[in-house]
Design a protein around this motif. Structure first.
Motif, PDB file in Angstrom:
ATOM      1  N   THR A 265     -13.819  14.254  66.567  1.00  0.00           N
ATOM      2  CA  THR A 265     -15.237  14.399  66.253  1.00  0.00           C
ATOM      3  C   THR A 265     -16.126  13.734  67.289  1.00  0.00           C
ATOM      4  N   ALA A 266     -15.553  13.148  68.316  1.00  0.00           N
ATOM      5  CA  ALA A 266     -16.321  12.381  69.296  1.00  0.00           C
ATOM      6  C   ALA A 266     -16.983  13.305  70.304  1.00  0.00           C
ATOM      7  N   GLN A 267     -17.959  12.746  71.003  1.00  0.00           N
ATOM      8  CA  GLN A 267     -18.555  13.424  72.139  1.00  0.00           C
ATOM      9  C   GLN A 267     -17.694  13.144  73.360  1.00  0.00           C
ATOM     10  N   PRO A 268     -17.360  14.160  74.159  1.00  0.00           N
ATOM     11  CA  PRO A 268     -16.440  13.916  75.283  1.00  0.00           C
ATOM     12  C   PRO A 268     -17.021  13.022  76.356  1.00  0.00           C
ATOM     13  N   ARG A 501     -20.775  16.965  63.909  1.00  0.00           N
ATOM     14  CA  ARG A 501     -21.331  15.645  64.137  1.00  0.00           C
ATOM     15  C   ARG A 501     -22.066  15.126  62.902  1.00  0.00           C
ATOM     16  N   THR A 502     -22.690  16.026  62.133  1.00  0.00           N
ATOM     17  CA  THR A 502     -23.361  15.605  60.900  1.00  0.00           C
ATOM     18  C   THR A 502     -22.355  15.156  59.848  1.00  0.00           C
ATOM     19  N   SER A 506     -21.567   8.298  61.788  1.00  0.00           N
ATOM     20  CA  SER A 506     -21.623   7.394  62.934  1.00  0.00           C
ATOM     21  C   SER A 506     -20.247   7.001  63.456  1.00  0.00           C
ATOM     22  N   PHE A 507     -19.178   7.580  62.909  1.00  0.00           N
ATOM     23  CA  PHE A 507     -17.835   7.212  63.325  1.00  0.00           C
ATOM     24  C   PHE A 507     -17.144   8.427  63.938  1.00  0.00           C
ATOM     25  N   ASP A 508     -16.123   8.147  64.732  1.00  0.00           N
ATOM     26  CA  ASP A 508     -15.339   9.188  65.384  1.00  0.00           C
ATOM     27  C   ASP A 508     -13.899   9.114  64.893  1.00  0.00           C
TER      28      ASP A 508
END
Length: 721
Positions: A265-268, A501-502, A506-508
């Motif tokens: 779920t993180a941004q690369p 992302r929603t 706030s966690f990955d």
């Protein structure tokens, strides 16, 4: 140094909220020398050049090191075409065509000449004289001769025309073969692929590398995913199988076949600042460690080209350029390294004595020298930026800067935010050593200096080395591939899909697939199974008889994962039969969740009420008592015990109203219920938690009384039930 091309395959893919990191594995060939260049071809055009990472791994430890990696453009290997060696045949075929065309033209002229042979007219007759004789046989012979010759020439012309057609066809075939041979190394836009050229160096004297392989990682932008689930409930064993699935869409330019898939779920790529950790020491104070300082460029670098200029032929040298005055003390080079500290990077002049330098340059004080030094530094960086494009570097933390600070020089205030961004861009350009090229020795301005080459020239280096020609814009083809890959990021989500992302907040988190997965690069969403885990379920029944007598099944189960179950669509099966599709909310790791299963037809509920109004007494101040009785009958027709939660609600009098409510009797006891789990709190709520045996009935009773003054009545009527 020769280049060895090796085959590779995709081993793993890590898919992010937008984009994916692809890992390829290629066997490392036998090293013939201390260093060897290896090419991994067939990479997609949409990959991010700055994201390439290479390492060497093996069973017996690393005995080789990847020292350099560069990106180039290649085309897939084609079938070898034999060199065209039929020039003599083409010349002979061309000669035959010309010869037959001339022969056909000659026949046309002969036919035209025969048509011009006219039979002479009869001689003129004089007045009063007899007509002269006219030989008829000669006339007939001439006409017959002309017709015979014309017919013969027409037949010959037909034969020549057939031969000419065959000769032209033969010539066209030979010319087509020649054209195909000449275009055998001409690339087409759809054939372009990127390749990574890696320089591998062996450690020590070992040359044979058994079991060693190259691990190549790169980022592609065209990929996304959204979660989905399948829940299979077994009422006999009170167990549930939760299958984690995902809708995956990718248009990276290459199919993922048999890959180890991990969803994140993180941004690369995200902005990150490293904190500055101050050192606290106990004991005698020590001077701070000196940072790496500026170094003057070596003096006399221009003299290295004197022999080149002197021995160059005058015809090629042209007019010599005048030598430019240089001030080495005023033109220090750009910083070779950038500190990773957050607050500042102090720049010094090393061993140069500032006082002596100021006296030599005839400055009045150090402030004048500092001002001139800064202006010269900015001009030099601007000139370097004008010659080279900016090459982004992924994952590099920002670095803030500070004005020049040396011995005896005053510290300056921090630069504004825009200046910091500009300076970091310059530092990024200076660190792109793999894209730099040395200037041509004939150019006095650029020779002996490194500058970043245009991206197009870097791409074409490998194609030119392979003698492959291009007749299209390479940069436009690469940009088009990137644009096509990013189209899937705007594709509409499947029914029930949520924004990743929603849902993650706030966690990955990362979710690994239990097997190898196939995902085609067609830009469409595909459902992929990731894992399946078992958990216990607690089946409960909820009924709100005041609103509806239907009993709803609620399955309470625990999240079996150490990661959350993100919000997403869920298909529910009970005892192997499909029940419904619903959307679950995000569940914390190992947290509890509820799953609605619809109406249970095997449990029947009836709500009966009794109302009675009476006076409390004959005293001066008397009250009206509004007595309400509630009886809820539950019939469990199931072959097993049913845990039922019956929810009820009683009236709540207003604080300013002269009304009193008293709960008289409840059987069995109930508990207050505020409906906090739905984030919709209520007042006056109660619930029964009962277990009804199989094939039996149970009655829930509750009595309450509302007291008002005799001369008062409730708005809407005294009867509440």
């Amino acid at each position: 140094m020769s280049i060895t091309q090796v085959s590779s395959k995709i081993d793993a893919v890590k898919l992010y909220a937008a984009g994916a990191t692809v890992t390829r594995i290629a066997p490392l060939p036998h090293l013939e020398g201390q260093a060897q260049r290896v090419e991994i071809a067939g990479l997609p055009l949409a990959l991010d050049d700055a994201s390439i990472r290479v390492r060497v791994a093996g069973e017996s430890g690393e005995v080789a090191v990847a020292t350099d990696v560069r990106i180039a453009l290649t085309v897939p290997p084609r079938e070898e075409t034999a060199p065209f060696e039929q020039e003599d045949e083409i010349a002979a075929a061309r000669y035959d065509v010309l010869r037959l065309e001339d022969l056909s033209g000659l026949i046309d002229k002969e036919i035209q000449a025969f048509y011009q042979l006219d039979v002479p007219d009869r001689p003129l007759v004089e007045l009063g004289q007899a007509p002269p004789p006219s030989p008829l046989a000669a006339r007939l012979s001439l006409a017959t001769f002309t017709d015979f010759q014309v017919r013969a020439r027409l037949g010959e012309k037909r034969e020549v025309a057939a031969q000419l057609a065959q000769a032209k066809e033969r010539l066209r075939e030979l010319q087509a073969k020649q054209h195909a041979a000449s275009n055998a190394r001409k690339a087409k836009p759809h054939e372009l692929r990127k390749s990574a050229i890696v320089t591998v160096s062996a450690q020590g004297e070992q040359r044979s590398l058994p079991g060693q392989s190259l691990i190549l990682e790169y980022f592609v932008p065209g990929a996304r995913w959204t979660p989905s689930y399948v829940c299979r409930l077994d009422s006999a064993s009170n167990r549930a199988q939760i299958g984690v699935r995902a809708f995956i869409c990718q248009r990276s330019g290459e199919d993922w076949k048999g890959v180890r898939l991990e969803l994140s779920t993180a941004q690369p790529i995200s902005w990150c600042e490293l904190p500055q950790l101050n050192v606290l020491k106990i004991g005698r104070s020590q001077p701070p460690l000196a940072t790496r300082a500026w170094r003057k460029p070596p003096a006399g670098a221009e003299t290295l080209f004197e022999d080149y200029d002197r021995q160059k032929p005058p015809a090629q040298a042209g007019r010599s350029l005048p030598s430019l005055p240089t001030l080495p003390q005023l033109h220090p080079p750009a910083p070779l390294e950038t500190s990773t500290q957050e607050d500042e990077v102090e720049l010094e002049l090393g061993d140069i004595e500032l006082e002596a330098l100021v006296e030599e340059m005839e400055f009045e004080d150090l402030e004048d020298f500092e001002e001139l030094f800064e202006s010269e530094q900015e001009e030099q960086i601007d000139r370097s930026l004008a010659m080279a494009p900016v090459v982004p570097t992924a994952g590099r933390p920002p670095a803030s800067h500070k004005k020049l600070a040396g011995r005896g020089m005053k510290s300056q205030p921090a630069a504004p935010a825009k200046a910091l961004r500009d300076r970091e861009t310059r530092d990024t350009v200076e660190l792109a050593y793999g894209l730099m090229r040395l200037g041509d020795p004939s150019d006095r301005q650029t020779r002996g200096k490194l500058a970043i080459a245009p991206q197009k020239d870097i791409y074409l280096e490998q194609l030119q080395a392979a003698n492959i020609t291009l007749d299209f814009n390479v940069s436009a083809v690469v940009e088009s591939a990137i644009s096509q890959a990013k189209r899937c990021l705007n594709l509409r989500l499947p029914p029930g899909g949520v924004n990743l992302r929603t849902a993650a907040g706030s966690f990955d988190y990362a979710y690994a697939a239990q097997g190898r997965i196939d995902v085609p690069a067609d830009g469409q969403f595909h459902s992929v199974a990731l894992s399946e885990n078992s958990t216990d379920i607690d089946l409960q029944y909820v009924v709100v008889p005041r609103e509806d007598t239907n009993v709803f099944r609620i399955a309470q189960l625990r999240n079996p994962l150490d990661a959350p179950l993100l919000a997403g669509p869920t298909d529910v099966y009970v005892n192997g039969e499909y029940i419904l599709s619903t959307t679950i909310a995000t569940v914390a790791p190992r947290g509890q969740m509820e799953l609605g299963l619809g109406v249970e037809q095997g449990i029947k509920v009836a709500r009966n009420t009794v109302y009675r109004e009476m006076r409390s007494g004959e005293t001066l101040v008397a009250f009206n008592e509004l007595r309400h009785k509630i009886a809820i009958e539950i019939a469990n027709n199931l072959p097993r015990e049913a845990k039922i939660e019956a929810r009820e609600r009683v009236p709540i009098p207003d604080e300013n109203a002269k009304v009193d409510l008293q709960i008289d009797r409840v059987s069995p006891p109930w508990e207050p219920y505020s409906q906090q789990e739905r984030n919709q709190p209520i007042k006056g709520g109660y619930c029964w938690q009962v277990a009804v045996p199989p094939r039996e009935k149970m009655t829930l009773e509750a009595n309450y009384t509302i007291k008002t003054f005799v001369d008062s009545e409730l708005i809407g009527g005294n009867r509440r039930e």
